[in-house]
Motif scaffolding. Structure first.
Motif, short mmCIF file in Angstrom:
data_model
loop_
_atom_site.label_atom_id
_atom_site.label_comp_id
_atom_site.label_asym_id
_atom_site.label_seq_id
_atom_site.Cartn_x
_atom_site.Cartn_y
_atom_site.Cartn_z
N ASP A 414 0.83 -1.20 0.00
CA ASP A 414 0.00 0.00 0.00
C ASP A 414 0.86 1.25 0.00
OD1 ASP A 414 -2.31 1.51 0.07
OD2 ASP A 414 -2.68 1.22 2.20
N LEU A 415 0.51 2.23 -0.86
CA LEU A 415 1.09 3.56 -0.86
C LEU A 415 -0.01 4.54 -0.47
CD1 LEU A 415 3.24 5.74 -1.54
CD2 LEU A 415 2.47 5.61 -3.92
N VAL A 416 0.23 5.30 0.60
CA VAL A 416 -0.78 6.22 1.14
C VAL A 416 -0.28 7.65 0.96
CG1 VAL A 416 -2.22 6.80 3.12
CG2 VAL A 416 -1.30 4.48 2.89
N GLU A 417 -1.17 8.52 0.51
CA GLU A 417 -0.86 9.94 0.36
C GLU A 417 -1.80 10.76 1.23
OE1 GLU A 417 -1.35 13.42 -3.03
OE2 GLU A 417 -0.83 11.39 -3.68
N VAL A 418 -1.24 11.69 2.02
CA VAL A 418 -2.02 12.58 2.87
C VAL A 418 -1.78 14.01 2.41
CG1 VAL A 418 -2.48 13.36 5.22
CG2 VAL A 418 -1.77 10.99 4.82
N ASN A 419 -2.82 14.66 1.92
CA ASN A 419 -2.74 16.06 1.53
C ASN A 419 -2.98 16.91 2.77
OD1 ASN A 419 -3.25 18.70 0.57
ND2 ASN A 419 -3.92 17.90 -1.41
N LEU A 420 -1.94 17.57 3.26
CA LEU A 420 -2.05 18.31 4.52
C LEU A 420 -2.93 19.53 4.39
CD1 LEU A 420 1.67 18.10 5.68
CD2 LEU A 420 -0.24 16.65 6.37
N ALA A 421 -3.07 20.08 3.18
CA ALA A 421 -3.89 21.28 2.99
C ALA A 421 -5.38 20.95 3.02
CB ALA A 421 -3.53 21.96 1.67
N THR A 422 -5.76 19.80 2.47
CA THR A 422 -7.18 19.45 2.37
C THR A 422 -7.58 18.31 3.29
OG1 THR A 422 -6.78 17.85 0.59
CG2 THR A 422 -7.15 20.14 -0.05
N SER A 423 -6.59 17.67 3.96
CA SER A 423 -6.82 16.50 4.83
C SER A 423 -7.33 15.29 4.06
CB SER A 423 -7.80 16.85 5.96
OG SER A 423 -7.30 17.89 6.77
N GLU A 424 -7.16 15.28 2.74
CA GLU A 424 -7.56 14.12 1.94
C GLU A 424 -6.53 13.00 2.10
OE1 GLU A 424 -8.63 14.84 -2.14
OE2 GLU A 424 -9.17 16.91 -1.70
N ILE A 425 -7.02 11.76 2.15
CA ILE A 425 -6.17 10.58 2.24
C ILE A 425 -6.51 9.67 1.07
CG2 ILE A 425 -5.49 8.59 3.63
CD1 ILE A 425 -6.39 10.12 6.09
N SER A 426 -5.50 9.26 0.32
CA SER A 426 -5.73 8.36 -0.81
C SER A 426 -4.79 7.17 -0.72
CB SER A 426 -5.53 9.09 -2.14
OG SER A 426 -4.22 9.63 -2.22
N HIS A 427 -5.24 6.04 -1.24
CA HIS A 427 -4.47 4.79 -1.19
C HIS A 427 -4.24 4.29 -2.61
CE1 HIS A 427 -4.90 3.86 3.21
NE2 HIS A 427 -5.85 4.77 3.06
N LEU A 428 -3.02 3.81 -2.87
CA LEU A 428 -2.69 3.18 -4.13
C LEU A 428 -2.16 1.78 -3.85
CD1 LEU A 428 -0.86 6.05 -6.08
CD2 LEU A 428 -3.10 5.08 -6.60
N SER A 429 -2.68 0.80 -4.56
CA SER A 429 -2.23 -0.58 -4.39
C SER A 429 -1.02 -0.82 -5.29
CB SER A 429 -3.35 -1.56 -4.73
OG SER A 429 -2.92 -2.89 -4.57
N LEU A 430 0.08 -1.31 -4.71
CA LEU A 430 1.31 -1.55 -5.46
C LEU A 430 1.41 -3.02 -5.84
CD1 LEU A 430 3.78 0.60 -3.30
CD2 LEU A 430 2.51 1.28 -5.34
N ALA A 431 2.16 -3.28 -6.91
CA ALA A 431 2.27 -4.65 -7.40
C ALA A 431 3.13 -5.52 -6.49
CB ALA A 431 2.87 -4.64 -8.82
N ALA A 432 4.04 -4.91 -5.74
CA ALA A 432 4.95 -5.69 -4.88
C ALA A 432 5.19 -4.92 -3.59
CB ALA A 432 6.26 -5.96 -5.61
N GLU A 433 5.89 -5.57 -2.68
CA GLU A 433 6.15 -4.96 -1.38
C GLU A 433 7.15 -3.81 -1.49
OE1 GLU A 433 7.54 -8.06 1.09
OE2 GLU A 433 5.55 -8.91 1.47
N PRO A 434 6.79 -2.61 -1.05
CA PRO A 434 7.73 -1.49 -1.06
C PRO A 434 8.63 -1.54 0.18
CG PRO A 434 5.58 -0.74 -0.30
CD PRO A 434 5.43 -2.20 -0.62
N GLU A 435 9.94 -1.54 -0.03
CA GLU A 435 10.90 -1.61 1.08
C GLU A 435 11.21 -0.24 1.65
OE1 GLU A 435 12.58 -4.19 2.63
OE2 GLU A 435 11.26 -5.57 1.61
N SER A 436 11.21 0.79 0.80
CA SER A 436 11.59 2.13 1.23
C SER A 436 10.96 3.14 0.29
CB SER A 436 13.12 2.27 1.23
OG SER A 436 13.52 3.54 1.69
N ILE A 437 10.92 4.43 0.70
CA ILE A 437 10.26 5.46 -0.11
C ILE A 437 10.99 6.79 0.05
CG2 ILE A 437 8.62 5.93 1.76
CD1 ILE A 437 6.60 6.78 -0.39
#
Length: 518
Positions: A414-437
Motif C-alpha cells: 500500500d502507498l498512502v498519500e495525505v494532503n495536509l492542505a485538504t486533509s484528503e487521504i488516498s491509497h494506491l495498491s502496489l504490485a509488490a512490497e515497497p521496502e523504502s520510499i
C-alpha cells in the motif's frame, strides 16, 4: 474508617454512664471492623500487555495462509504471505525462512546464456515536462556495472574492482576511477541543473508520464562492512555513507571518492549532514550510545553526546539547529541542540516508529509507526500534536514533499498519500512490497524500492502509474519490521542535484546509485 472514629467518640462521651455489656459489644464490633479492614488484601497489579502480541498474531495468520496457498500450488501468493509473516514476526522464525527459500526456488526459472549481441545499449528516453512550473531535464543514462569499485573495511582501504558486465563504452564526467584501480571509467552522471527549485508548501505537482517509461541499471558498489547510514550534502553534491565497522565514506558527483575514510567508535545507525556548519552527526550503538560529531571536511571528531538509549534514524533541521534522534527502546524522540551540543527535550509514547521525515518549512516531523499510525511532532517544542491511523499493521516508511506526506505499508502493498492542505487521504495498491520510499525534490515523483524485482521504481503520485525503473544488484535482503532492527533494512536518499537515488543494503553490503530524473 470515619464511622469507626464516630463510634469511638460516642463511647468516650458515655464513659461516665456504666453500661459494661453494651460497651463490650460495641468495642468488639470496632476491633472486628479494624481487623477486617487491615486484612483486606491489595488488588493484584494488572497483567502487563505485550506490545508485540498483535503483530505476532498477524505473523502467525500470514504463515498459516502461506502454507495453505503453497499446498494448493499457488506459490507466488504463498511467497507474499510468507514475506508478510517474516516482516511482522517479532523475532527470526526458521520455519518462515525455510518456506520463503522453498517458494523462491520454485519460482526461479533456470537462466539461459545471453549472447553479447543481445546486450541492449542504453537509449535516451523522451524528455518529460513536469506540470505546475517545475523544471524539466534530460535523464541520466547509467550503463550498468562498468568499473564497479569495492570499498574495503580497513581504515586506509582503497576501492578495488569487481567483475563487470559487458557494457558500451561511456565518456566519464566528474571524478573518474584511475585505470590502475578499475578497468574503465564509471558511466556518465547528469550535470548539476542550472537552478535548484526551492519547494514551498503547495499541492504536489502531477508529473506527466513519458510515452515509454525509462529503464536503466544502477551502478552498484560493494561496501565490505555493510553500509548502515547515509545522508546527502546537496550544496557540494556529496553523499556520506557510514558502514557497520564505523568507517564513513564519501561519494562525490555520484562516484566513490578515493580519499581515506573517516572513522567513529561504535556501529553507525543514523547519519545527518549539516550544510550550515559543515558537520556530520553520526548516531552510533556504543557504550554509551551517542551522537558523534565530525568535521565533514577533515573527519576530525568535534564532540560525542551521550544518548539515553540505543539510537535509530535521525533528522536534522539545519535552520533551527536541532537534531532529532529516535530512541526505539525508550519509545521516544530526543532533541539535540547542535549549537551547544546538549539534549534539550524528548517526546515520549512513540511506540514502534518505523520512519521519520521533516517538513523544513513548517519544522514539523512526521513519523510512521508499525501499528499503522502517522504521528506529527512540532520540532521546536517536541510536542506530539496529532496522530492519524492510515493502515493496518505494517506501516514501514514515510516521506514528505510539496505539502504532502507519503507512507508505505510493506506487507499490505500500500502507498498512502495525505494532503495536509485538504486533509484528503488516498491509497494506491502496489504490485509488490515497497521496502523504502523517497520523493523527488524536483520532479515530485515518488520512488519506492521494490524487493520482488530488485529495482527502484519511479511512480506518478497522482495515479500510481510507473514512470521508470532502475535495476539494482542481485537482490535485496530483508529484516523484521521492528524498531530495533530497522537500520538493517534497505534505505534510500535522494539528492537535489540530478535527483540521484542512493540505496544502501546493510546485510547485502551494497551501495547503488541511479538517476531517473527527466
Amino acid at each position: 474508617m470515619t464511622s469507626i472514629v464516630s463510634l469511638l467518640n460516642r463511647l468516650e462521651q458515655g464513659a461516665q454512664q456504666p453500661t459494661p455489656p453494651v460497651i463490650g459489644v460495641l468495642l468488639g464490633a470496632v476491633w472486628l471492623t479494624i481487623g477486617l479492614t487491615g486484612c483486606s488484601a491489595p488488588s493484584a497489579p494488572p497483567t502487563p500487555t505485550d506490545p508485540f502480541s498483535a503483530v505476532a498474531q498477524q505473523a502467525d495468520a500470514a504463515y498459516a495462509q502461506g502454507m495453505a496457498l503453497y499446498e494448493q500450488g499457488r506459490t507466488r501468493e504463498a511467497l507474499d504471505a510468507f514475506d508478510r509473516a517474516r516482516l511482522l514476526s517479532p523475532s527470526d522464525d526458521p520455519p518462515i525462512t525455510e518456506m520463503i527459500q522453498r517458494a523462491k526456488a520454485a519460482l526461479t526459472p533456470t537462466p539461459g546464456p545471453i549472447p553479447p549481441t543481445q546486450v541492449r545499449a542504453p537509449a535516451v528516453t523522451p524528455v518529460v515536462t513536469v506540470g505546475t512550473g517545475l523544471p524539466t531535464g534530460v535523464p541520466t543514462i547509467v550503463s550498468g556495472r562498468d568499473s564497479v569499485p569495492t570499498l574495503g573495511s580497513g581504515r586506509g582501504a582503497v576501492p578495488t574492482p569487481v567483475s563487470a558486465e559487458t557494457a558500451p563504452p561511456a565518456t566519464p564526467q566528474g571524478t573518474a576511477i584511475p585505470e590502475s584501480v578499475a578497468s574503465g571509467p564509471l558511466p556518465p552522471q547528469a550535470p548539476p541543473p542550472t537552478s535548484v527549485l526551492v519547494p514551498t508548501p503547495a499541492p504536489v505537482p502531477t508529473p506527466v508520464p513519458a510515452p515509454t517509461p525509462s529503464s536503466v541499471t544502477a551502478v552498484t558498489t560493494l561496501v565490505s562492512a555493510g553500509p548502515a547510514a547515509l545522508d546527502t550534502l546537496d550544496a557540494t553534491d556529496q553523499v556520506f555513507i557510514a558502514d557497520r565497522s564505523g568507517l564513513v565514506w564519501m561519494v562525490v558527483h555520484g562516484q566513490p571518492a578515493l580519499e581515506r575514510p573517516y572513522g567513529v567508535s561504535g556501529t553507525p545507525v543514523g547519519l545527518a549532514a549539516d550544510p550550515a556548519t559543515g558537520r556530520l552527526y553520526v548516531a552510533v550503538h556504543a557504550q554509551p550510545p551517542a551522537v558523534v560529531v565530525l568535521d565533514a571536511a577533515t573527519g576530525q571528531q568535534v564532540a560525542s553526546v551521550p544518548l539515553p538509549g540505543d539510537p535509530g534514524d535521525v533528522r536534522l533541521d539545519s535552520s533551527l539547529g536541532l537534531l532529532f534522534v529516535l530512541v526505539p527502546d525508550r519509545e521516544a524522540l530526543v532533541t539535540l541542540d547542535v549549537r551547544d551540543l546538549k539534549l534539550v527535550g524528548a517526546t515520549p509514547e512513540l511506540a514502534q516508529v518505523t520512519g521519520i521525515t521533516l517538513d523544513e518549512s513548517t519544522h514539523m516531523l512526521y513519523l510512521s509507526q508499525l501499528g499503522g499510525q502517522l504521528s506529527a511532532v512540532d520540532g521546536p517544542t517536541g510536542k506530539l500534536v496529532g496522530q492519524l491511523t492510515l493502515t493496518s499493521e505494517g506501516l514501514s516508511g514515510v516521506a514528505f514533499a510539496y505539502g504532502r506526506v507519503f507512507a508505505v505499508n510493506t506487507p499490505g502493498h500500500d502507498l498512502v498519500e495525505v494532503n495536509l492542505a485538504t486533509s484528503e487521504i488516498s491509497h494506491l495498491s502496489l504490485a509488490a512490497e515497497p521496502e523504502s520510499i523517497v520523493v523527488g525534490p524536483q520532479s515530485g515523483a515518488v520512488y519506492v524500492l521494490d524487493r520482488a524485482s530488485n529495482a527502484i521504481v519511479k511512480l506518478d503520485p497522482g495515479d500510481g502509474s510507473e514512470l521508470g525503473r532502475a535495476a539494482v544488484g542481485d537482490g535485496f535482503t530483508g529484516a523484521p519490521l521492528q524498531p530495533d532492527t530497522l537500520w538493517l533494512r534497505p534505505r534510500m536518499v535522494v539528492s537535489a542535484v540530478g535527483e540521484r537515488i542512493y540505496v544502501i543494503d546493510p546485510q547485502a553490503a551494497m551501495l547503488a546509485v541511479a538517476s531517473l530524473y527527466q
